[in-house]
Design a protein around this motif. Structure first.
Motif, PDB file in Angstrom:
ATOM      1  N   ASP A 104       0.821  -1.205   0.000  1.00 21.21           N
ATOM      2  CA  ASP A 104       0.000   0.000   0.000  1.00 21.21           C
ATOM      3  C   ASP A 104       0.860   1.263   0.000  1.00 21.21           C
ATOM      4  O   ASP A 104       0.396   2.332  -0.386  1.00 21.21           O
ATOM      5  N   GLN A 105       2.127   1.143   0.455  1.00 23.00           N
ATOM      6  CA  GLN A 105       2.988   2.315   0.572  1.00 23.00           C
ATOM      7  C   GLN A 105       3.847   2.569  -0.663  1.00 23.00           C
ATOM      8  O   GLN A 105       4.198   3.697  -0.953  1.00 23.00           O
ATOM      9  N   SER A 106       4.202   1.490  -1.387  1.00 22.97           N
ATOM     10  CA  SER A 106       5.127   1.674  -2.509  1.00 22.97           C
ATOM     11  C   SER A 106       4.853   0.656  -3.599  1.00 22.97           C
ATOM     12  O   SER A 106       4.769  -0.541  -3.322  1.00 22.97           O
ATOM     13  N   PRO A 107       4.730   1.096  -4.858  1.00 25.93           N
ATOM     14  CA  PRO A 107       4.397   0.165  -5.944  1.00 25.93           C
ATOM     15  C   PRO A 107       5.546  -0.754  -6.345  1.00 25.93           C
ATOM     16  O   PRO A 107       5.351  -1.635  -7.170  1.00 25.93           O
ATOM     17  N   ASP A 108       6.749  -0.566  -5.776  1.00 25.18           N
ATOM     18  CA  ASP A 108       7.852  -1.468  -6.131  1.00 25.18           C
ATOM     19  C   ASP A 108       8.118  -2.507  -5.047  1.00 25.18           C
ATOM     20  O   ASP A 108       9.111  -3.227  -5.101  1.00 25.18           O
ATOM     21  N   ILE A 109       7.245  -2.595  -4.041  1.00 28.78           N
ATOM     22  CA  ILE A 109       7.389  -3.595  -2.985  1.00 28.78           C
ATOM     23  C   ILE A 109       6.169  -4.512  -3.011  1.00 28.78           C
ATOM     24  O   ILE A 109       5.029  -4.051  -2.995  1.00 28.78           O
ATOM     25  N   PHE A 110       6.426  -5.812  -3.061  1.00 22.13           N
ATOM     26  CA  PHE A 110       5.352  -6.799  -3.071  1.00 22.13           C
ATOM     27  C   PHE A 110       5.491  -7.710  -1.859  1.00 22.13           C
ATOM     28  O   PHE A 110       6.593  -7.938  -1.350  1.00 22.13           O
ATOM     29  N   SER A 111       4.369  -8.202  -1.385  1.00 24.88           N
ATOM     30  CA  SER A 111       4.398  -9.191  -0.312  1.00 24.88           C
ATOM     31  C   SER A 111       3.732 -10.459  -0.812  1.00 24.88           C
ATOM     32  O   SER A 111       2.752 -10.419  -1.555  1.00 24.88           O
ATOM     33  N   LEU A 112       4.317 -11.590  -0.394  1.00 25.16           N
ATOM     34  CA  LEU A 112       3.802 -12.886  -0.782  1.00 25.16           C
ATOM     35  C   LEU A 112       3.484 -13.672   0.478  1.00 25.16           C
ATOM     36  O   LEU A 112       4.347 -13.895   1.307  1.00 25.16           O
ATOM     37  N   ASP A 381      19.273   7.123  -1.086  1.00 24.38           N
ATOM     38  CA  ASP A 381      19.375   5.687  -1.362  1.00 24.38           C
ATOM     39  C   ASP A 381      17.997   5.057  -1.440  1.00 24.38           C
ATOM     40  O   ASP A 381      17.862   3.853  -1.624  1.00 24.38           O
ATOM     41  N   GLY A 382      16.955   5.869  -1.310  1.00 30.18           N
ATOM     42  CA  GLY A 382      15.598   5.440  -1.638  1.00 30.18           C
ATOM     43  C   GLY A 382      14.979   4.469  -0.662  1.00 30.18           C
ATOM     44  O   GLY A 382      14.058   3.738  -1.014  1.00 30.18           O
ATOM     45  N   GLU A 383      15.454   4.451   0.573  1.00 40.51           N
ATOM     46  CA  GLU A 383      14.967   3.459   1.530  1.00 40.51           C
ATOM     47  C   GLU A 383      13.853   4.059   2.395  1.00 40.51           C
ATOM     48  O   GLU A 383      14.018   4.299   3.585  1.00 40.51           O
ATOM     49  N   VAL A 384      12.716   4.341   1.798  1.00 38.73           N
ATOM     50  CA  VAL A 384      11.584   4.892   2.536  1.00 38.73           C
ATOM     51  C   VAL A 384      10.367   4.008   2.334  1.00 38.73           C
ATOM     52  O   VAL A 384      10.245   3.305   1.338  1.00 38.73           O
ATOM     53  N   GLY A 385       9.478   4.040   3.302  1.00 37.85           N
ATOM     54  CA  GLY A 385       8.290   3.202   3.225  1.00 37.85           C
ATOM     55  C   GLY A 385       7.056   3.927   2.748  1.00 37.85           C
ATOM     56  O   GLY A 385       6.034   3.311   2.469  1.00 37.85           O
ATOM     57  N   ASN A 386       7.120   5.288   2.653  1.00 41.51           N
ATOM     58  CA  ASN A 386       5.936   6.064   2.268  1.00 41.51           C
ATOM     59  C   ASN A 386       6.106   6.649   0.867  1.00 41.51           C
ATOM     60  O   ASN A 386       5.874   7.828   0.621  1.00 41.51           O
ATOM     61  N   THR A 387       6.528   5.791  -0.063  1.00 35.95           N
ATOM     62  CA  THR A 387       6.845   6.225  -1.425  1.00 35.95           C
ATOM     63  C   THR A 387       5.685   6.965  -2.081  1.00 35.95           C
ATOM     64  O   THR A 387       5.861   8.029  -2.689  1.00 35.95           O
ATOM     65  N   ALA A 412      18.030   0.976  -4.018  1.00 33.97           N
ATOM     66  CA  ALA A 412      17.290   2.236  -4.131  1.00 33.97           C
ATOM     67  C   ALA A 412      15.956   1.960  -4.821  1.00 33.97           C
ATOM     68  O   ALA A 412      15.876   1.223  -5.790  1.00 33.97           O
ATOM     69  N   SER A 413      14.902   2.567  -4.297  1.00 33.76           N
ATOM     70  CA  SER A 413      13.559   2.304  -4.804  1.00 33.76           C
ATOM     71  C   SER A 413      13.362   2.933  -6.178  1.00 33.76           C
ATOM     72  O   SER A 413      13.362   4.155  -6.323  1.00 33.76           O
ATOM     73  N   SER A 414      13.189   2.090  -7.195  1.00 32.24           N
ATOM     74  CA  SER A 414      12.963   2.626  -8.543  1.00 32.24           C
ATOM     75  C   SER A 414      11.626   3.351  -8.617  1.00 32.24           C
ATOM     76  O   SER A 414      11.467   4.308  -9.378  1.00 32.24           O
ATOM     77  N   ALA A 415      10.652   2.912  -7.823  1.00 32.82           N
ATOM     78  CA  ALA A 415       9.352   3.593  -7.817  1.00 32.82           C
ATOM     79  C   ALA A 415       9.496   5.018  -7.296  1.00 32.82           C
ATOM     80  O   ALA A 415       8.915   5.957  -7.840  1.00 32.82           O
ATOM     81  N   LEU A 416      10.277   5.194  -6.242  1.00 33.56           N
ATOM     82  CA  LEU A 416      10.483   6.520  -5.669  1.00 33.56           C
ATOM     83  C   LEU A 416      11.268   7.413  -6.624  1.00 33.56           C
ATOM     84  O   LEU A 416      10.846   8.537  -6.929  1.00 33.56           O
ATOM     85  N   ILE A 417      12.410   6.920  -7.110  1.00 35.15           N
ATOM     86  CA  ILE A 417      13.291   7.737  -7.940  1.00 35.15           C
ATOM     87  C   ILE A 417      12.617   8.081  -9.272  1.00 35.15           C
ATOM     88  O   ILE A 417      12.577   9.243  -9.686  1.00 35.15           O
TER      89      ILE A 417
END
Length: 763
Positions: A104-112, A381-387, A412-417
């Motif tokens: 829900d916070q970032s489109p480049d992080i998935f949970s399985l 370095d893009g390490e945030v959870g509220n992208t 680094a979060s490609s979604a953020l950058i």
């Protein structure tokens, strides 16, 4: 030390990850990635596990399946809440189930979430996604296979911490192969990892394969750079619709992908702006290592020296809190530049977490300066959870500035950058491996100084029987050497010989320009619906990123879900769900792809009685407990490393790069002084420099020409780093209209052993 993660047993030992297999198929500008992970549960109890892992920010997950023993389960896309309920219900009734969803916070992080993997059972997980390939400064197309999920800093109250562990602690094999095809010849493929030689599959070199060399440890991102001949040639690919799809829907119609490379006149591009408000926002969180932080300081030095006289600037830095050098942006001068550089030299990575949102809010709260367009440079370095929250803020302020973003290091979060640059009408850069931050930052500064492209429009000319529905959002920014991909749905039938035309119009520095591309409407063969999937992804993201994300409008929400289900593409409102009834035993499915070694994850033996609490409540507790158990050890390790670094620190001047030493001596106006430190930077003595100076030449003229000859004659391999400040120096020299310039150039060449002409210096 943190324990390795993967699929964990009741004794917190990893379920062996036996192997990872990754197959990459590149077609021109887009890629399809298929990853297979093979696990085995040697525990005597069934396990439930949760995995958190990264994907490229613009990736469209389009297939997910799991194979347990002889049984294969293929997941389907469903509305997210329904999928979650179906997953819980399945586990409570003893069925095998898998749930894959976007954070829900970032489109480049998935949970399985994996249901119960039975004791002694093996699981093979298959994930497929499609993604666009970003164009680099040297025209290479960049593909990145994320291997690392660094801890994503969660702002206070934002939820669960995601932790990381060293990838090298998990033993497994990695197989990676890539197949590349393009209408243009493939000139080369490079990587940050060792590759086997490129194998061409045909004589015109438009198809090739390449593999990772044996013995690769998946301890860092795998980055491929693919180079085509005639890279700037515009192209169009028309893809036929799915025969089984409903006529008139997106998947049933043809879809075209157009790649446009506008060519800007060199005369216009060489006239750089002499105004602007330049705001630099630098990450100083703990995760910015000494090496990264040192590189960041050097980068700020080059940027400050390259700014034009008459502009305004300020420097912010952030961690858990933020700081700024000046209360508000100040006019660029020798005094303000020196004051800023003194502060930059003292900057350390000592500000704690990564609260990027608050400094951004403060920057945007400052009134813009008339006739000084705001240009924001963000290094993190893009390490945030509220992208998503950060990107929304940039978008909200997009009318008042341009945003240039830089992702530093692995993970680094490609979604953020990418998201910040896209919504801010700027340009994104990634700095990994041995990349120099300075070169990429200076390229973006050149973009920021270029004239702004305005009045951008795209028009279509198609046969009467064919109508077009554009899926991509309007183009808001164009830069020299930057590609724009446009997706459009084509409805209606046309003859095989029919042609279409797309026209890109824009205005640059008051001059209207036009680029046209004619293309055949005949669909390409065997494309695997890649263009359709990316087109659907583009439209889904556009709807998701609408005003207030459009969620007040239930029609928008319904359209996103409908598109996602219809195309089989993941979204923020849907999830992949797979359920299989196996006589009361559950299985585990989606441990995803290549980020294995640095997933945040954990396990939980599953009892039917506790299933109704919901997997996501469990996930929060699981990850929270795991984080707490690691935090003490991690904090101790960080303290130890920090103390060790402090003890081993050496004075920077002792080992400083001669180029940076020379740059640090340049004045804000662009000139150099005949300072005693100048000969040292040039590798000469004071006596040699004084003796070589033409007798009647001005000292500042002589010093400046010396510096320019040294740069042009001995540092051409770093030209993209010093080019702008050299142009500023040449401009200062021309303004002096001084005599003896020719004699100074000749004397400097003789002293330094070079043969640089006045013309090469811009004189």
């Amino acid at each position: 030390m943190m324990r390795a993660c993967g699929l964990l047993t009741a004794r917190k030992e990893p379920v062996p990850l036996k192997s990872i297999e990754v197959e990459l198929e590149v077609r021109d500008h887009v890629a399809t990635v298929v990853s297979t992970l093979n696990y085995e549960n040697k525990e005597d109890k069934p396990l439930e596990a949760v995995f958190i892992f990264p994907l490229p920010g613009d990736a469209a997950v389009c297939h997910f399946s799991a194979e347990i023993g002889q049984t294969q389960i293929v997941a389907k896309v469903k509305e997210k809440q329904k999928a979650r309920e179906e997953y819980d219900d399945a586990l409570s009734s003893g069925q095998q189930a898998f749930l894959l969803e976007e954070s829900d916070q970032s489109p480049d992080i998935f949970s399985l979430s994996v249901g119960s993997l039975p004791p002694g059972e093996s699981a093979s997980i298959r994930l497929e996604y499609v993604t666009e390939l970003a164009v680099q400064a040297d025209d290479g197309l960049r593909f990145c296979l994320p291997a690392v999920l660094n801890p994503r800093y969660q702002p206070q109250g934002a939820g669960v911490q995601v932790t990381s562990v060293p990838a090298s602690l998990v033993p497994y094999s990695l197989s990676f192969s890539a197949r590349v095809s393009s209408p243009r010849p493939i000139s080369k493929v490079e990587s940050n990892c060792s590759l086997d030689p490129l194998q061409y599959l045909n004589t015109d070199q438009t198809q090739a394969t390449v593999k990772l060399a044996a013995g690769h440890k998946f301890d860092r991102d795998v980055e491929l750079l693919i180079y085509y001949k005639d890279a700037h040639q515009p192209t169009a690919v028309v893809e036929a619709g799915q025969a089984s799809a409903e006529p008139g829907c997106l998947m049933g119609d043809s879809v075209v992908m157009v790649s446009l490379y506008p060519e800007f006149p060199q005369s216009v591009m060489s006239s750089l702006a002499s105004c602007g408000e330049f705001v630099f926002l630098m990450d100083r969180s703990r995760s910015m290592s000494n090496t990264r932080n040192s590189s960041a300081r050097d980068t700020l030095l080059l940027l400050l020296k390259s700014l034009p006289m008459g502009c305004y600037f300020n420097i912010y830095s952030f961690g858990s809190r933020y700081e700024h050098i000046f209360p508000k942006s100040v006019e660029y001068s020798q005094q303000t530049m020196e004051e800023a550089l003194k502060t930059v030299e003292q900057m350390e990575a000592n500000l704690g977490g990564t609260e990027i949102l608050q400094p951004l809010k403060h920057i945007y709260s400052q009134p813009c300066i008339p006739s000084q367009p705001r240009q924001l440079f963000v290094f993190t370095d893009g390490e945030v959870g509220n992208t998503k929250e950060v990107i929304d803020l940039v978008k909200k302020n997009s009318d008042s500035h341009r945003c240039f973003s830089f992702g530093i290091g692995e993970g680094a979060s490609s979604a953020l950058i990418n998201g910040m640059a896209k919504e801010g009408g700027g340009h994104a850069q990634f700095i990994t491996g041995t990349d120099r931050m300075q070169a990429k930052a200076m390229q973006s500064l050149r973009f920021a100084l270029q004239p702004v492209v305005v009045d951008i429009s795209v028009t279509w000319d198609l046969p009467k029987e064919v109508s077009v529905t554009v899926l991509s959002p309007p183009i808001t920014a164009l830069f020299q050497g930057q590609r724009s991909l446009i997706y459009a749905q084509l409805t209606g039938q046309s003859s095989e010989a029919a042609e279409g035309c797309v026209t890109l119009k824009y205005s640059l520095a008051g001059h209207p320009s036009e680029n046209q591309l004619h293309f055949s409407l005949r669909p390409a063969e065997d494309t695997g619906l890649t263009v359709h999937k990316l087109g659907a992804q583009t439209l889904i993201r556009s709807l998701e990123e609408g005003e207030d994300r459009g969620w007040q409008d239930t029609k928008v929400k319904e359209k996103v879900v409908q598109l996602s289900v219809q195309s089989g593409i993941s979204s923020s409102l849907t999830a992949f769900i797979a359920v299989f009834n196996n006589n009361g035993e559950a299985i585990q499915g989606p441990l995803l792809h290549k980020n294995i070694s640095k997933h945040a994850c954990n396990y939980k033996p599953r009892n039917k009685s506790d299933s109704k609490t919901g997997v996501f409540t469990q996930m929060k507790k699981i990850l929270s407990d795991f984080w707490k158990s690691c935090k003490t050890v991690a904090d101790g390790a960080l303290k130890s490393v920090s103390e060790g670094n402090a003890r081993s620190a050496v004075p920077e001047q002792q080992t400083r790069d001669p180029l940076l030493q020379l740059v640090s001596l340049q004045e804000a106006t662009g000139k150099w002084l005949l300072d005693p430190a100048l000969p040292t930077a040039l590798g000469k003595t004071n006596e040699e420099v004084e003796k070589s100076k033409p007798v009647l030449a001005n000292k500042d003229i002589w010093a400046t020409i010396l510096a320019l000859i040294w740069l042009h004659g001995l540092k051409m391999d770093s030209k993209n780093e010093w080019d702008l400040l050299a142009m500023k120096a040449a401009s200062w020299l021309r303004a002096q209209n001084a005599p003896w310039v020719t004699e100074c150039v000749e004397a400097a060449n003789l002293l330094l052993g070079c043969s640089v002409t006045k013309e090469a210096l811009g004189l």
